[in-house]
Design an enzyme around this catalytic site. Sequence first.
Site, PDB file in Angstrom:
ATOM      1  N   LYS A 119      -0.690  13.955  -9.886  1.00 64.82           N
ATOM      2  CA  LYS A 119      -1.754  13.653  -8.911  1.00 64.82           C
ATOM      3  C   LYS A 119      -2.747  14.806  -8.775  1.00 64.82           C
ATOM      4  O   LYS A 119      -3.937  14.578  -8.588  1.00 64.82           O
ATOM      5  CB  LYS A 119      -1.159  13.286  -7.547  1.00 64.82           C
ATOM      6  N   LYS A 202       2.673   3.401 -14.917  1.00 67.09           N
ATOM      7  CA  LYS A 202       3.204   2.697 -13.736  1.00 67.09           C
ATOM      8  C   LYS A 202       2.132   1.833 -13.063  1.00 67.09           C
ATOM      9  O   LYS A 202       0.986   2.274 -12.946  1.00 67.09           O
ATOM     10  CB  LYS A 202       3.708   3.764 -12.741  1.00 67.09           C
ATOM     11  N   LYS A 205      -1.072   1.328  -6.712  1.00 63.88           N
ATOM     12  CA  LYS A 205      -2.134   0.898  -5.787  1.00 63.88           C
ATOM     13  C   LYS A 205      -3.449   1.594  -6.093  1.00 63.88           C
ATOM     14  O   LYS A 205      -4.514   1.054  -5.880  1.00 63.88           O
ATOM     15  CB  LYS A 205      -1.849   1.314  -4.347  1.00 63.88           C
TER      16      LYS A 205
HETATM   17  N1  AQP Z   1       5.241   0.357 -10.267  1.00 62.44           N
HETATM   18  C1  AQP Z   1       6.323   0.474  -9.488  1.00 62.44           C
HETATM   19  N2  AQP Z   1       7.508  -0.044  -9.853  1.00 62.44           N
HETATM   20  C2  AQP Z   1       8.610   0.045  -9.051  1.00 62.44           C
HETATM   21  N3  AQP Z   1       8.573   0.663  -7.845  1.00 62.44           N
HETATM   22  C3  AQP Z   1       7.414   1.185  -7.437  1.00 62.44           C
HETATM   23  N4  AQP Z   1       7.050   1.841  -6.318  1.00 62.44           N
HETATM   24  C4  AQP Z   1       5.743   2.158  -6.382  1.00 62.44           C
HETATM   25  N5  AQP Z   1       5.208   1.732  -7.529  1.00 62.44           N
HETATM   26  C5  AQP Z   1       6.230   1.126  -8.223  1.00 62.44           C
HETATM   27  C6  AQP Z   1       7.961   2.133  -5.226  1.00 62.44           C
HETATM   28  O1  AQP Z   1       7.329   1.720  -4.031  1.00 62.44           O
HETATM   29  C7  AQP Z   1       7.736   2.600  -2.985  1.00 62.44           C
HETATM   30  C8  AQP Z   1       6.551   3.082  -2.220  1.00 62.44           C
HETATM   31  O2  AQP Z   1       5.715   3.860  -3.019  1.00 62.44           O
HETATM   32  P1  AQP Z   1       4.608   4.723  -2.293  1.00 62.44           P
HETATM   33  O3  AQP Z   1       3.670   3.867  -1.575  1.00 62.44           O
HETATM   34  O4  AQP Z   1       5.242   5.770  -1.475  1.00 62.44           O
HETATM   35  O5  AQP Z   1       3.824   5.479  -3.380  1.00 62.44           O
HETATM   36  P2  AQP Z   1       3.836   5.493  -4.904  1.00 62.44           P
HETATM   37  O6  AQP Z   1       5.208   5.534  -5.478  1.00 62.44           O
HETATM   38  O7  AQP Z   1       2.941   6.616  -5.331  1.00 62.44           O
HETATM   39  O8  AQP Z   1       3.194   4.070  -5.167  1.00 62.44           O
HETATM   40  P3  AQP Z   1       1.806   3.767  -5.736  1.00 62.44           P
HETATM   41  O9  AQP Z   1       1.587   2.297  -5.678  1.00 62.44           O
HETATM   42  O10 AQP Z   1       1.690   4.399  -7.084  1.00 62.44           O
HETATM   43  O11 AQP Z   1       0.841   4.451  -4.700  1.00 62.44           O
HETATM   44  P4  AQP Z   1      -0.335   5.453  -4.953  1.00 62.44           P
HETATM   45  O12 AQP Z   1      -1.184   4.791  -5.995  1.00 62.44           O
HETATM   46  O13 AQP Z   1      -1.006   5.600  -3.625  1.00 62.44           O
HETATM   47  O14 AQP Z   1       0.270   6.735  -5.458  1.00 62.44           O
HETATM   48  C9  AQP Z   1       8.550   3.727  -3.621  1.00 62.44           C
HETATM   49  O15 AQP Z   1       9.927   3.464  -3.457  1.00 62.44           O
HETATM   50  C10 AQP Z   1       8.172   3.629  -5.060  1.00 62.44           C
HETATM   51  O16 AQP Z   1       9.200   4.102  -5.906  1.00 62.44           O
END
Ligand code: AQP
Length: 340
Positions: A119, A202, A205
Amino acid sequence: MADTKFTPRVFSGIQPSGGLTLGNYLGAMKRFVDMQNAGGFETIYCMVDLHAITVWQNPNDLKKNTRELCAGFIAAGIDPEKSILFNQSQVPEHAQLGWLFNCVARMGWMGRMTQWKDKAGKNAENASLGLFAYPALMAADILVYHATHVPVGEDQKQHLELTRDIAAKFNHDFGVEFFPIAEPVIEGAATRVMSLKDGTKKMSKSDPAEASRINMTDDADAISKKIRKAKTDPDPLPDSLTELDTRPEARNLVNIYAALAEITPQAVLDQHQGALFGHFKMALSDLAVAKLAPISTEMARLMQDQAEIDRILGRGAERARALATPILAQAYDIVGMVRS
Ligand code: AQP
């Protein structure tokens, strides 16, 4: 093995940093619901708004996303009576314990976190201090409840190992057995849902490419269109999973199907071997719409009553504080803070 001295308690969180994706749903939220319904655990689920602001969030969007995430939790099956459901900033004990953990965690540990490297990228000088310290606050989120089990997607595994290291170092430094060594729960076919446009990345969001993800607010048309246009290859589906090792996009769609249908990826191949992707995508799209459309419809209904969402979050925060306050007080005592 989980620490048996502690009450079995589940904690997990999701950032309100944008619309909820299919990755968040299958990797995290659906499994939160399963753990709530399985019984045997107290379940605590949180919208981690303090984590979201480690990167810039428009304040109005943050409020909307937090409420929408709350609606998503409930629409997916979280019952705010059975589980404790709240947003992190309404329970100040998270940030308070987070500060203690900033003083326990070592700079070297934080610098090795893959998510920090991804990030912050090459622009680390310009990243917020909060983004660097994020895993210490995440450890506090979990340990302020003495949580023993943490359901997460695969990408959070390293942060959970750090949570265990922080708990162990605190216990060792102060000669106590105060914090549990929490167990990650990373299970099922969709622990890592990948981008629909790149099977090595991955689903996220914050990916600028809208077509890379399915949002939980997408309607039936949008879901079908994104699945139809998902990247694949010209070969038919094989009969064994090993043949998908070199076909990440194909493997991703098989995993998504398995998680939605609640069967194993091998069972998906048993049913669809020999099918070309045009055909398989139609079956996947029907399944995804059948499973996801009722959730998005319910989310939209819940979002019409903002006061009710805020009431649920407030009540959840009260219940969370009742658990967190005595644990934080004991941690302060252990560290040597005078409390008059
Ligand atoms: N692609 C994924 N597959 C499986 N699990 C996922 N999680 C996120 N993306 C996937 C799981 O969702 C939970 C919450 O995640 P988060 O909101 O804390 O942040 P993150 O992991 O960084 O998710 P994003 O969507 O990628 O958010 P941004 O883009 O804001 O960084 C966690 O349990 C995560 O493992």
